[in-house]
Write a protein that holds these residues in place. Structure first.
Motif, PDB file in Angstrom:
ATOM      1  N   GLY A  88      -0.192   1.215  14.639  1.00 37.86           N
ATOM      2  CA  GLY A  88      -1.289   0.241  14.632  1.00 37.86           C
ATOM      3  C   GLY A  88      -1.073  -0.701  13.466  1.00 37.86           C
ATOM      4  O   GLY A  88      -0.648  -0.279  12.389  1.00 37.86           O
ATOM      5  N   PHE A  89      -1.300  -1.989  13.696  1.00 37.21           N
ATOM      6  CA  PHE A  89      -1.092  -2.977  12.622  1.00 37.21           C
ATOM      7  C   PHE A  89      -2.400  -3.703  12.310  1.00 37.21           C
ATOM      8  O   PHE A  89      -3.203  -3.959  13.209  1.00 37.21           O
ATOM      9  N   ALA A  90      -2.572  -4.053  11.060  1.00 38.40           N
ATOM     10  CA  ALA A  90      -3.656  -4.959  10.663  1.00 38.40           C
ATOM     11  C   ALA A  90      -3.037  -6.034   9.790  1.00 38.40           C
ATOM     12  O   ALA A  90      -2.289  -5.728   8.860  1.00 38.40           O
ATOM     13  N   ILE A  91      -3.292  -7.277  10.131  1.00 45.65           N
ATOM     14  CA  ILE A  91      -2.801  -8.405   9.321  1.00 45.65           C
ATOM     15  C   ILE A  91      -4.044  -9.215   8.971  1.00 45.65           C
ATOM     16  O   ILE A  91      -4.673  -9.811   9.846  1.00 45.65           O
ATOM     17  N   LYS A  92      -4.406  -9.174   7.704  1.00 47.00           N
ATOM     18  CA  LYS A  92      -5.653  -9.830   7.299  1.00 47.00           C
ATOM     19  C   LYS A  92      -5.470 -10.686   6.063  1.00 47.00           C
ATOM     20  O   LYS A  92      -4.717 -10.329   5.153  1.00 47.00           O
ATOM     21  N   MET A  93      -6.172 -11.805   6.068  1.00 50.48           N
ATOM     22  CA  MET A  93      -6.110 -12.718   4.934  1.00 50.48           C
ATOM     23  C   MET A  93      -7.382 -12.554   4.103  1.00 50.48           C
ATOM     24  O   MET A  93      -8.473 -12.417   4.658  1.00 50.48           O
ATOM     25  N   GLY A  94      -7.252 -12.554   2.803  1.00 51.49           N
ATOM     26  CA  GLY A  94      -8.421 -12.414   1.941  1.00 51.49           C
ATOM     27  C   GLY A  94      -8.049 -12.521   0.484  1.00 51.49           C
ATOM     28  O   GLY A  94      -6.899 -12.831   0.151  1.00 51.49           O
ATOM     29  N   ARG A  95      -9.015 -12.245  -0.394  1.00 50.75           N
ATOM     30  CA  ARG A  95      -8.770 -12.346  -1.844  1.00 50.75           C
ATOM     31  C   ARG A  95      -8.551 -10.952  -2.417  1.00 50.75           C
ATOM     32  O   ARG A  95      -9.366 -10.065  -2.245  1.00 50.75           O
ATOM     33  N   LEU A  96      -7.419 -10.787  -3.090  1.00 52.07           N
ATOM     34  CA  LEU A  96      -7.086  -9.524  -3.734  1.00 52.07           C
ATOM     35  C   LEU A  96      -6.668  -9.835  -5.165  1.00 52.07           C
ATOM     36  O   LEU A  96      -5.788 -10.664  -5.382  1.00 52.07           O
ATOM     37  N   ASN A  97      -7.301  -9.171  -6.123  1.00 53.59           N
ATOM     38  CA  ASN A  97      -7.052  -9.429  -7.557  1.00 53.59           C
ATOM     39  C   ASN A  97      -7.178 -10.923  -7.881  1.00 53.59           C
ATOM     40  O   ASN A  97      -6.369 -11.477  -8.625  1.00 53.59           O
ATOM     41  N   GLY A  98      -8.149 -11.570  -7.245  1.00 48.29           N
ATOM     42  CA  GLY A  98      -8.405 -12.987  -7.509  1.00 48.29           C
ATOM     43  C   GLY A  98      -7.460 -13.950  -6.822  1.00 48.29           C
ATOM     44  O   GLY A  98      -7.514 -15.153  -7.055  1.00 48.29           O
ATOM     45  N   GLU A  99      -6.581 -13.430  -5.978  1.00 47.44           N
ATOM     46  CA  GLU A  99      -5.607 -14.301  -5.300  1.00 47.44           C
ATOM     47  C   GLU A  99      -5.785 -14.238  -3.794  1.00 47.44           C
ATOM     48  O   GLU A  99      -6.007 -13.168  -3.244  1.00 47.44           O
ATOM     49  N   GLU A 100      -5.636 -15.385  -3.155  1.00 47.36           N
ATOM     50  CA  GLU A 100      -5.657 -15.451  -1.695  1.00 47.36           C
ATOM     51  C   GLU A 100      -4.338 -14.860  -1.203  1.00 47.36           C
ATOM     52  O   GLU A 100      -3.267 -15.311  -1.603  1.00 47.36           O
ATOM     53  N   THR A 101      -4.412 -13.829  -0.385  1.00 47.69           N
ATOM     54  CA  THR A 101      -3.173 -13.198   0.069  1.00 47.69           C
ATOM     55  C   THR A 101      -3.311 -12.637   1.484  1.00 47.69           C
ATOM     56  O   THR A 101      -4.406 -12.511   2.011  1.00 47.69           O
ATOM     57  N   VAL A 102      -2.177 -12.301   2.071  1.00 48.13           N
ATOM     58  CA  VAL A 102      -2.167 -11.694   3.406  1.00 48.13           C
ATOM     59  C   VAL A 102      -1.734 -10.242   3.257  1.00 48.13           C
ATOM     60  O   VAL A 102      -0.685  -9.958   2.677  1.00 48.13           O
ATOM     61  N   LEU A 103      -2.569  -9.344   3.755  1.00 46.67           N
ATOM     62  CA  LEU A 103      -2.243  -7.917   3.703  1.00 46.67           C
ATOM     63  C   LEU A 103      -1.751  -7.475   5.070  1.00 46.67           C
ATOM     64  O   LEU A 103      -2.314  -7.866   6.086  1.00 46.67           O
ATOM     65  N   ILE A 104      -0.717  -6.659   5.074  1.00 51.03           N
ATOM     66  CA  ILE A 104      -0.220  -6.096   6.333  1.00 51.03           C
ATOM     67  C   ILE A 104      -0.243  -4.578   6.189  1.00 51.03           C
ATOM     68  O   ILE A 104       0.372  -4.026   5.274  1.00 51.03           O
ATOM     69  N   VAL A 105      -0.994  -3.944   7.076  1.00 49.00           N
ATOM     70  CA  VAL A 105      -1.084  -2.479   7.053  1.00 49.00           C
ATOM     71  C   VAL A 105      -0.451  -1.965   8.344  1.00 49.00           C
ATOM     72  O   VAL A 105      -0.782  -2.422   9.432  1.00 49.00           O
ATOM     73  N   GLU A 106       0.465  -1.033   8.191  1.00 54.46           N
ATOM     74  CA  GLU A 106       1.081  -0.399   9.357  1.00 54.46           C
ATOM     75  C   GLU A 106       0.747   1.090   9.309  1.00 54.46           C
ATOM     76  O   GLU A 106       1.087   1.767   8.341  1.00 54.46           O
ATOM     77  N   MET A 107       0.032   1.568  10.311  1.00 55.25           N
ATOM     78  CA  MET A 107      -0.314   2.990  10.401  1.00 55.25           C
ATOM     79  C   MET A 107       0.523   3.608  11.525  1.00 55.25           C
ATOM     80  O   MET A 107       0.480   3.139  12.666  1.00 55.25           O
TER      81      MET A 107
END
Lengths: 87, 274
Positions: B163-182
Motif C-alpha cells: 500500500g502506498f501513500a504519497i502526501k504533500m504537507g509541512r514537515l519540520n517547517g518545510e513543504e515536502t512530499v512524503l511517500i509511505v510504502e507498507m
C-alpha cells in the motif's frame, strides 16, 4: 597552485581529511537534516580554523586574511541555506 | 563595459591586483544577496505556489509498476495493491504530518505495525519504507533499491501486498512530499481478485508549478559556486604569472572549500529515505 599544494602537502592532507570526514558524515546523516546542517557548519568552522592556523604557522597571518576565510566560509554556508529554503 | 568586466574578474592595478569579485565588500554583498533571495523564494513559494513551487509527479500506480518491475527482474512474485495497506500508509503519512516527525516510530511510541493492524490487515510479515523530498517515482524506487535494507524489503518474497501513500504537507517547517510504502503478507489466504484494489486518489500527488523551486535554486547555487571558482582560479594564475606579492588567503584553499560545498549541494538536492 600545484607547487603550493606540494610544498604544503602536510597541511593539505589535514584539510582533505576534514573535508572527506565532513562529506561522509553529511552523506551518512541524510535522513537527519538538523544534524547534517550541524556537520556542514562544523566542517566550515574547521576550514576557517585550518586556514588561520596555516597562515599563522607560515608567518603571514593578517586580520584581512582571517576576514577572508570567514567570508568564504559564510558564503559557502549561505549557498547551502539558500538551497535548503527552496527544497 | 569591457573595463568594468576586467575590473571585476582580472587582478590589475584598478582593483589593487585582486579581482573585484573577491574583495571583502563583494563577498559580503553576495552573502546578503543570497540570504535575501532565499527568503524571497521561500515567501514566493508560500504566496504563489503555482508560479514557484516544488514540481512533483508521483502516483501509487507508477510506484507499484516500478517496484514490480524490480521484483520481476529478480524473479520475485509481483506485489498486489491492497486497500487496507494503502489505508495504513495514508494514516502513517497523516500521523507524521500531524505530529511533525520523520521516523518509523512516532514520538508517541506508535510503530508502523499499529497503523497496519488498525486498518484491519492481519499480517504474518510486514515492512515499511519511507521517503521524502523526491519529485518522481523513478527517483524514489531508485533510492530504495540502492539502500540494502530498503532493497531487501522491496524484493522480499515474504510480502505479497503493498500500500502506498504519497502526501504533500509541512514537515519540520518545510513543504515536502512524503511517500509511505507498507508491505505485508496476510495470515490467511484470500481470494486473489479481492486483493487487487483501486488506488485511493489521495495517494497521488501531482504538482506542476511554472518554476520548479529546487531546480531553480540549485542552478543559481551552482552558477555562483562556479563563478567564484573560475575567478579564484583566474586570479591565482595571473598573480602567480606576474609574481605579485599580496596579503590575501590562498585561493587554492577557497577553491577546495567551494568544491566541497558543490558536492554537499549535490547531496542536499536529493530526497531522503529511511
Amino acid at each position: 597552485m600545484f607547487s603550493n599544494l606540494y610544498k604544503h602537502s602536510g597541511y593539505y592532507l589535514v584539510l582533505f581529511i576534514i573535508f572527506i570526514l565532513g562529506f561522509l558524515l553529511a552523506y551518512s546523516n541524510r535522513s537527519n537534516e538538523n544534524l547534517q546542517i550541524g556537520i556542514i557548519i562544523a566542517t566550515t568552522f574547521f576550514y576557517v580554523l585550518w586556514g588561520i592556523i596555516h597562515h599563522l604557522i607560515n608567518h603571514d597571518l593578517h586580520v584581512k586574511i582571517v576576514v577572508e576565510y570567514i567570508l568564504i566560509g559564510v558564503l559557502g554556508l549561505t549557498i547551502i541555506f539558500f538551497l535548503l529554503n527552496a527544497i | 563595459m569591457k573595463e568594468f568586466l576586467l575590473h571585476l574578474f582580472i587582478p590589475r592595478e584598478s582593483n589593487n591586483h585582486r579581482s573585484k569579485v573577491l574583495h571583502h565588500s563583494n563577498l559580503l554583498l553576495t552573502i546578503v544577496f543570497l540570504f535575501l533571495a532565499g527568503f524571497f523564494i521561500q515567501s514566493l513559494k508560500v504566496s504563489f505556489p503555482s508560479v514557484l513551487g516544488v514540481k512533483v509527479d508521483i502516483s501509487a500506480e507508477e510506484l507499484l509498476l516500478l517496484t514490480n518491475k524490480q521484483r520481476q527482474g529478480n524473479s520475485v512474485v509481483p506485489l498486489a495493491l491492497n486497500e487496507k495497506l494503502t489505508e495504513a500508509a495514508v494514516k502513517k503519512a497523516d500521523d507524521m504530518f500531524g505530529y511533525d516527525y520523520w521516523a518509523h516510530n512516532s514520538p508517541t511510541g506508535k510503530t508502523p505495525w499499529v497503523f497496519i493492524k488498525s486498518s484491519g490487515y492481519k499480517y504474518v510479515y510486514a515492512g515499511e519504507n519511507l521517503a521524502r523530498g523526491f519529485s518522481s517515482a523513478q527517483d524514489v524506487v531508485k533510492a530504495w533499491m540502492e539502500s540494502p535494507d530498503h532493497r531487501s524489503n522491496m524484493l522480499s518474497s515474504n510480502y505479497s501486498d503493498v500500500g502506498f501513500a504519497i502526501k504533500m504537507g509541512r514537515l519540520n517547517g518545510e513543504e515536502t512530499v512524503l511517500i509511505v510504502e507498507m508491505l505485508g503478507n496476510l495470515s490467511t489466504p484470500i481470494v486473489e481478485s479481492s486483493r487487487i484494489q483501486e488506488v485511493a486518489t489521495a495517494s497521488d500527488v501531482k504538482n506542476e508549478p511554472l518554476i520548479d523551486a529546487p531546480s531553480f535554486s540549485l542552478n543559481i547555487g551552482i552558477i555562483i559556486i562556479f563563478i567564484f571558482i573560475f575567478v579564484l582560479l583566474l586570479d591565482m594564475i595571473i598573480v602567480e604569472k606576474k609574481k605579485i606579492a599580496r596579503f590575501v588567503g590562498h585561493n587554492a584553499d577557497h577553491i577546495l572549500y567551494l568544491l566541497l560545498i558543490l558536492s554537499l549541494v549535490g547531496i542536499l538536492s536529493k530526497g531522503v529515505i529511511i
